[in-house]
Design an enzyme around this catalytic site. Structure first.
Site, mmCIF file in Angstrom:
data_model
loop_
_atom_site.group_PDB
_atom_site.id
_atom_site.type_symbol
_atom_site.label_atom_id
_atom_site.label_comp_id
_atom_site.label_asym_id
_atom_site.label_seq_id
_atom_site.Cartn_x
_atom_site.Cartn_y
_atom_site.Cartn_z
ATOM 1 N N ASP A 8 40.886 11.005 34.715
ATOM 2 C CA ASP A 8 41.544 11.830 35.711
ATOM 3 C C ASP A 8 41.996 13.098 34.962
ATOM 4 O O ASP A 8 42.051 13.102 33.728
ATOM 5 C CB ASP A 8 42.734 11.061 36.288
ATOM 6 C CG ASP A 8 43.563 11.901 37.221
ATOM 7 O OD1 ASP A 8 42.982 12.563 38.097
ATOM 8 O OD2 ASP A 8 44.801 11.903 37.074
ATOM 9 N N LEU A 9 42.291 14.145 35.680
ATOM 10 C CA LEU A 9 42.686 15.397 35.019
ATOM 11 C C LEU A 9 44.215 15.592 35.030
ATOM 12 O O LEU A 9 44.865 15.575 33.983
ATOM 13 C CB LEU A 9 41.996 16.580 35.711
ATOM 14 C CG LEU A 9 42.383 17.971 35.207
ATOM 15 C CD1 LEU A 9 41.952 18.185 33.762
ATOM 16 C CD2 LEU A 9 41.784 19.059 36.102
ATOM 17 N N ASP A 10 44.740 15.780 36.246
ATOM 18 C CA ASP A 10 46.166 16.101 36.379
ATOM 19 C C ASP A 10 47.028 14.919 35.944
ATOM 20 O O ASP A 10 46.919 13.836 36.508
ATOM 21 C CB ASP A 10 46.483 16.469 37.836
ATOM 22 C CG ASP A 10 45.695 17.689 38.306
ATOM 23 O OD1 ASP A 10 46.006 18.780 37.823
ATOM 24 O OD2 ASP A 10 44.767 17.540 39.120
ATOM 25 N N THR A 16 49.875 19.143 34.940
ATOM 26 C CA THR A 16 49.956 20.042 36.090
ATOM 27 C C THR A 16 50.760 19.444 37.239
ATOM 28 O O THR A 16 51.017 20.142 38.220
ATOM 29 C CB THR A 16 48.539 20.335 36.614
ATOM 30 O OG1 THR A 16 47.825 19.106 36.632
ATOM 31 C CG2 THR A 16 47.827 21.349 35.745
ATOM 32 N N LYS A 44 50.669 12.105 43.877
ATOM 33 C CA LYS A 44 49.779 12.169 42.714
ATOM 34 C C LYS A 44 48.423 11.558 43.027
ATOM 35 O O LYS A 44 48.342 10.452 43.578
ATOM 36 C CB LYS A 44 50.394 11.418 41.532
ATOM 37 C CG LYS A 44 51.500 12.191 40.840
ATOM 38 C CD LYS A 44 51.950 11.440 39.589
ATOM 39 C CE LYS A 44 53.188 12.092 38.990
ATOM 40 N NZ LYS A 44 53.763 11.266 37.926
ATOM 41 N N GLY A 45 47.379 12.255 42.639
ATOM 42 C CA GLY A 45 46.038 11.680 42.700
ATOM 43 C C GLY A 45 45.363 11.782 44.050
ATOM 44 O O GLY A 45 44.157 11.614 44.132
ATOM 45 N N VAL A 46 46.115 12.036 45.089
ATOM 46 C CA VAL A 46 45.495 12.106 46.410
ATOM 47 C C VAL A 46 45.032 13.535 46.696
ATOM 48 O O VAL A 46 45.556 14.497 46.154
ATOM 49 C CB VAL A 46 46.439 11.600 47.526
ATOM 50 C CG1 VAL A 46 46.849 10.161 47.259
ATOM 51 C CG2 VAL A 46 47.658 12.484 47.655
ATOM 52 N N ARG A 48 44.095 17.161 48.602
ATOM 53 C CA ARG A 48 45.021 18.188 49.093
ATOM 54 C C ARG A 48 45.503 17.908 50.513
ATOM 55 O O ARG A 48 46.701 17.944 50.786
ATOM 56 C CB ARG A 48 44.340 19.558 49.030
ATOM 57 C CG ARG A 48 45.303 20.719 49.154
ATOM 58 C CD ARG A 48 44.547 22.030 49.052
ATOM 59 N NE ARG A 48 43.792 22.133 47.805
ATOM 60 C CZ ARG A 48 42.887 23.077 47.551
ATOM 61 N NH1 ARG A 48 42.643 24.007 48.456
ATOM 62 N NH2 ARG A 48 42.248 23.105 46.397
ATOM 63 N N SER A 113 38.278 13.693 39.210
ATOM 64 C CA SER A 113 39.525 14.268 39.712
ATOM 65 C C SER A 113 39.406 14.597 41.187
ATOM 66 O O SER A 113 38.350 15.026 41.647
ATOM 67 C CB SER A 113 39.854 15.546 38.934
ATOM 68 O OG SER A 113 40.911 16.250 39.565
ATOM 69 N N ALA A 114 40.502 14.428 41.919
ATOM 70 C CA ALA A 114 40.529 14.814 43.333
ATOM 71 C C ALA A 114 40.669 16.320 43.494
ATOM 72 O O ALA A 114 40.498 16.853 44.578
ATOM 73 C CB ALA A 114 41.698 14.115 44.030
ATOM 74 N N SER A 115 40.960 17.009 42.392
ATOM 75 C CA SER A 115 41.308 18.431 42.500
ATOM 76 C C SER A 115 40.101 19.348 42.583
ATOM 77 O O SER A 115 39.171 19.269 41.803
ATOM 78 C CB SER A 115 42.151 18.853 41.298
ATOM 79 O OG SER A 115 42.393 20.250 41.356
ATOM 80 N N ASN A 117 40.507 22.352 41.965
ATOM 81 C CA ASN A 117 40.788 23.318 40.897
ATOM 82 C C ASN A 117 40.371 22.803 39.525
ATOM 83 O O ASN A 117 40.556 23.493 38.514
ATOM 84 C CB ASN A 117 42.285 23.644 40.879
ATOM 85 C CG ASN A 117 42.723 24.391 42.135
ATOM 86 O OD1 ASN A 117 42.219 25.469 42.422
ATOM 87 N ND2 ASN A 117 43.638 23.816 42.895
ATOM 88 N N LYS A 144 40.916 9.387 46.419
ATOM 89 C CA LYS A 144 41.517 8.183 45.858
ATOM 90 C C LYS A 144 42.633 7.742 46.819
ATOM 91 O O LYS A 144 43.311 8.604 47.354
ATOM 92 C CB LYS A 144 42.117 8.481 44.467
ATOM 93 C CG LYS A 144 41.079 8.984 43.453
ATOM 94 C CD LYS A 144 41.772 9.486 42.176
ATOM 95 C CE LYS A 144 40.772 10.184 41.258
ATOM 96 N NZ LYS A 144 41.402 10.777 40.055
ATOM 97 N N GLU A 168 44.042 6.917 34.148
ATOM 98 C CA GLU A 168 44.676 7.388 35.376
ATOM 99 C C GLU A 168 46.199 7.361 35.300
ATOM 100 O O GLU A 168 46.759 6.397 34.805
ATOM 101 C CB GLU A 168 44.272 6.474 36.536
ATOM 102 C CG GLU A 168 43.273 7.033 37.506
ATOM 103 C CD GLU A 168 43.762 8.259 38.265
ATOM 104 O OE1 GLU A 168 44.974 8.537 38.276
ATOM 105 O OE2 GLU A 168 42.920 8.939 38.851
ATOM 106 N N ASP A 169 46.845 8.410 35.825
ATOM 107 C CA ASP A 169 48.314 8.417 35.843
ATOM 108 C C ASP A 169 48.876 8.101 37.225
ATOM 109 O O ASP A 169 50.089 7.948 37.366
ATOM 110 C CB ASP A 169 48.853 9.783 35.408
ATOM 111 C CG ASP A 169 48.599 10.844 36.460
ATOM 112 O OD1 ASP A 169 47.444 10.943 36.923
ATOM 113 O OD2 ASP A 169 49.552 11.555 36.837
HETATM 114 C C1 G6P Z 1 45.084 15.788 41.785
HETATM 115 C C2 G6P Z 1 46.592 15.819 41.830
HETATM 116 C C3 G6P Z 1 47.088 15.799 43.259
HETATM 117 C C4 G6P Z 1 46.401 16.874 44.085
HETATM 118 C C5 G6P Z 1 44.888 16.682 44.039
HETATM 119 C C6 G6P Z 1 44.137 17.758 44.808
HETATM 120 O O1 G6P Z 1 44.643 14.495 42.090
HETATM 121 O O2 G6P Z 1 47.136 14.712 41.147
HETATM 122 O O3 G6P Z 1 48.473 16.005 43.243
HETATM 123 O O4 G6P Z 1 46.847 16.818 45.417
HETATM 124 O O5 G6P Z 1 44.471 16.698 42.692
HETATM 125 O O6 G6P Z 1 44.189 18.936 44.050
HETATM 126 P P1 G6P Z 1 43.804 20.380 44.521
HETATM 127 O O7 G6P Z 1 43.955 21.182 43.258
HETATM 128 O O8 G6P Z 1 42.379 20.361 45.012
HETATM 129 O O9 G6P Z 1 44.742 20.763 45.601
HETATM 130 MG MG MG Z 2 46.457 12.413 38.030
#
Ligand code: G6P
Ligand code: MG
Length: 220
Positions: A8-10, A16, A44-46, A48, A113-115, A117, A144, A168-169
């Site tokens: 996982d990233l964040d 972050t 966390k982890g879910v 946006r 990662s779910a992000s 970004n 996730k 994973e955190d």
């Molecule tokens: C990560 C973070 C979440 C965030 C998700 C979506 O999993 O832990 O807090 O909601 O990414 O990130 P994004 O950067 O696409 O909004």
């Molecule tokens: Mg995370």
């Protein structure tokens, strides 16, 4: 013995989470309510939009779809502003070393990662090249705790999910790893990440996993 490591990233590679939560707190403030410290874990982890739904539920606020999209965009704009200054110095202790060490030993690595970004952050950290595969929120829509992000990572690496270890955190991320049939290593507090096979405080402490029978070997 694991043949691949998924990260996982964040909250695992870079800290972050504080920026995500600060940006959501601003959303709540604009809507007239406050997020408590305890609310952070659920976000966390879910993805946006899922995170936004949780925030709105906490505040007991209902909005139409257009407003929801605007609130999510505005949150993301604040978040992107906050992370604009990220440098390799912001990497969490041990992250780069673990990635380099695993690759040197022939263990494949992937980001899960779910992000959306994530690619930007990896570039800023200068570690894009340390991953054999990158799966992020722009590639996978099921958030996730759905296992898709990690299953897509295993598929991209060409490895059996059962031989993957996931770092994973987040509770949702540990659940996603378990649902994928992988071994979940929690990063953080064992009292929070109760469903993980083992929990360590950070990637700097990865050597402690051997005592839990979690080891890595080169992918053949
Ligand atoms: C990560 C973070 C979440 C965030 C998700 C979506 O999993 O832990 O807090 O909601 O990414 O990130 P994004 O950067 O696409 O909004
Ligand atoms: Mg995370």
């Amino acid at each position: 013995t694991a043949s691949a490591a998924l990260f996982d990233l964040d909250g695992v590679i870079v800290d972050t989470a504080v920026h995500h939560f600060a940006a959501w707190r601003q959303t709540a403030a604009e809507l007239g309510f406050t997020l408590a410290d305890e609310d952070e874990e659920r976000l966390k982890g879910v993805g946006r939009m899922d995170a936004l739904r949780i925030v709105l539920e906490i505040g007991g606020v209902e909005v139409d779809e257009a407003t929801a999209l605007r609130l999510a965009d505005e949150k993301n704009a604040r978040y992107v502003d906050a992370i604009a200054a990220i440098t390799p110095a912001d990497m969490l202790p041990g992250a780069q070393e673990v990635l380099e060490d695993l690759r040197a030993r022939g263990v494949r690595t992937a980001l899960g990662s779910a992000s959306r970004n994530a690619p930007l952050i990896l570039e800023r950290l200068g570690i894009t090249g340390l991953f054999d595969a990158i799966v992020d929120g722009s590639v996978v829509t099921e958030a996730k705790p759905h296992p898709r992000v990690f299953l897509a990572g295993a598929e991209a690496l060409g490895v059996d999910p059962a031989t993957c270890i996931v770092f994973e955190d987040a509770i949702a991320g540990v659940q996603a790893a378990n649902a994928a049939g992988m071994t979940a290593v929690g990063i953080g507090d064992p009292a929070v990440l109760t469903e993980a096979a083992a929990v360590i405080p950070g990637l700097h402490a990865v050597d402690a996993l051997a005592a839990h029978g979690i080891t890595f070997a080169a992918t053949l």
